[in-house]
Design a protein around this motif. Structure first.
Motif, PDB file in Angstrom:
ATOM      1  N   GLY A  87       0.690  -1.251  -0.049  1.00 52.50           N
ATOM      2  CA  GLY A  87      -0.157   0.146  -0.070  1.00 52.50           C
ATOM      3  C   GLY A  87       0.969   1.244   0.016  1.00 52.50           C
ATOM      4  O   GLY A  87       2.180   1.305  -0.115  1.00 52.50           O
ATOM      5  N   GLY A 121      -8.521   5.198   1.069  1.00 56.65           N
ATOM      6  CA  GLY A 121      -8.304   3.951   1.156  1.00 56.65           C
ATOM      7  C   GLY A 121      -7.064   3.594   2.015  1.00 56.65           C
ATOM      8  O   GLY A 121      -6.428   2.426   1.836  1.00 56.65           O
ATOM      9  N   ARG A 158      -5.492  -0.937   6.314  1.00 57.86           N
ATOM     10  CA  ARG A 158      -4.766  -1.299   5.044  1.00 57.86           C
ATOM     11  C   ARG A 158      -3.538  -1.669   5.100  1.00 57.86           C
ATOM     12  O   ARG A 158      -3.123  -2.769   4.586  1.00 57.86           O
TER      13      ARG A 158
END
Length: 204
Positions: free
Chosen positions: A56, A126, A131
């Motif tokens: 990520g 997001g 995450r």
């Protein structure tokens, strides 16, 4: 000197217990040290997990130093106004104490508002705490500090209300001192957080 006289003078009476102000001050320092130890644990966790992005986004992609610099400026200036409030309390000037505390509140509230907006935007992009381990550690560290600042703001309002209701009594002066120490400690922790999380995060 009698035990009662010694206690009134702030000394420890022979064979007796310590005055309340010494006990309160000692207890508050223990609280501050324990709080710093807790933050040290959060810093250690972040240092270990800062590279665990799980594919990520990293800090370099997420952090906006301009916004964070504004946050930092608000909190550092609030430390100055908090010091002015402490000086005003020492000279028993209720007007300047109120003005300085009001400025401290506004700056602290601005800091919390910017921080909440920043974290909300990360979630919207997001990049929430679920995450990656990096983001979990980030939200835990920054969120814990923001929670402390929020508690400090509520404490500040309580101090102002007590001064208006009861004046600068000795017990209230002790509480103002404790609040001032707490607020300055939060500023020191934020400087470390800004350096370790944001500056190093953007640089790496």
């Amino acid at each position: 000197m009698s035990a009662a006289t010694a206690t009134a003078a702030g000394d420890v009476p022979e064979g007796g217990v310590a005055p309340v102000r010494i006990v309160v001050a000692y207890g508050f320092w223990i609280f501050l040290v324990s709080d710093i130890i807790m933050f040290a644990g959060f810093f250690a966790a972040y240092a270990v997990l800062s590279g665990a992005t799980a594919g990520g986004p990293s800090g370099r992609q997420l952090f906006d130093l301009q916004t964070t610099a504004i946050e930092t400026g608000c909190l550092l200036v609030s430390s100055f106004t908090c010091g002015l409030a402490s000086i005003a309390a020492d000279v028993r000037n209720k007007l300047w104490f109120t003005v300085a505390m009001a400025a401290t509140f506004v700056l602290g509230a601005a800091f919390v508002g910017i921080e909440v907006n920043e974290l909300t935007q990360l979630v919207a992009r997001g990049a929430g705490p679920d995450r990656s381990a990096f983001l979990s550690a980030l939200f835990a560290l920054v969120g814990c500090h923001g929670l402390h600042v929020t508690i400090g703001l509520l404490w500040l309002l309580t101090m102002v209300a007590q001064v208006f209701a009861k004046g600068f009594r000795e017990d209230i002066m002790h509480r103002i001192l404790c609040f001032t120490l707490f607020w300055h400690a939060l500023d020191i922790i934020w400087v470390a957080l800004f350096t370790v999380v944001y500056l190093l995060g953007v640089a790496t």
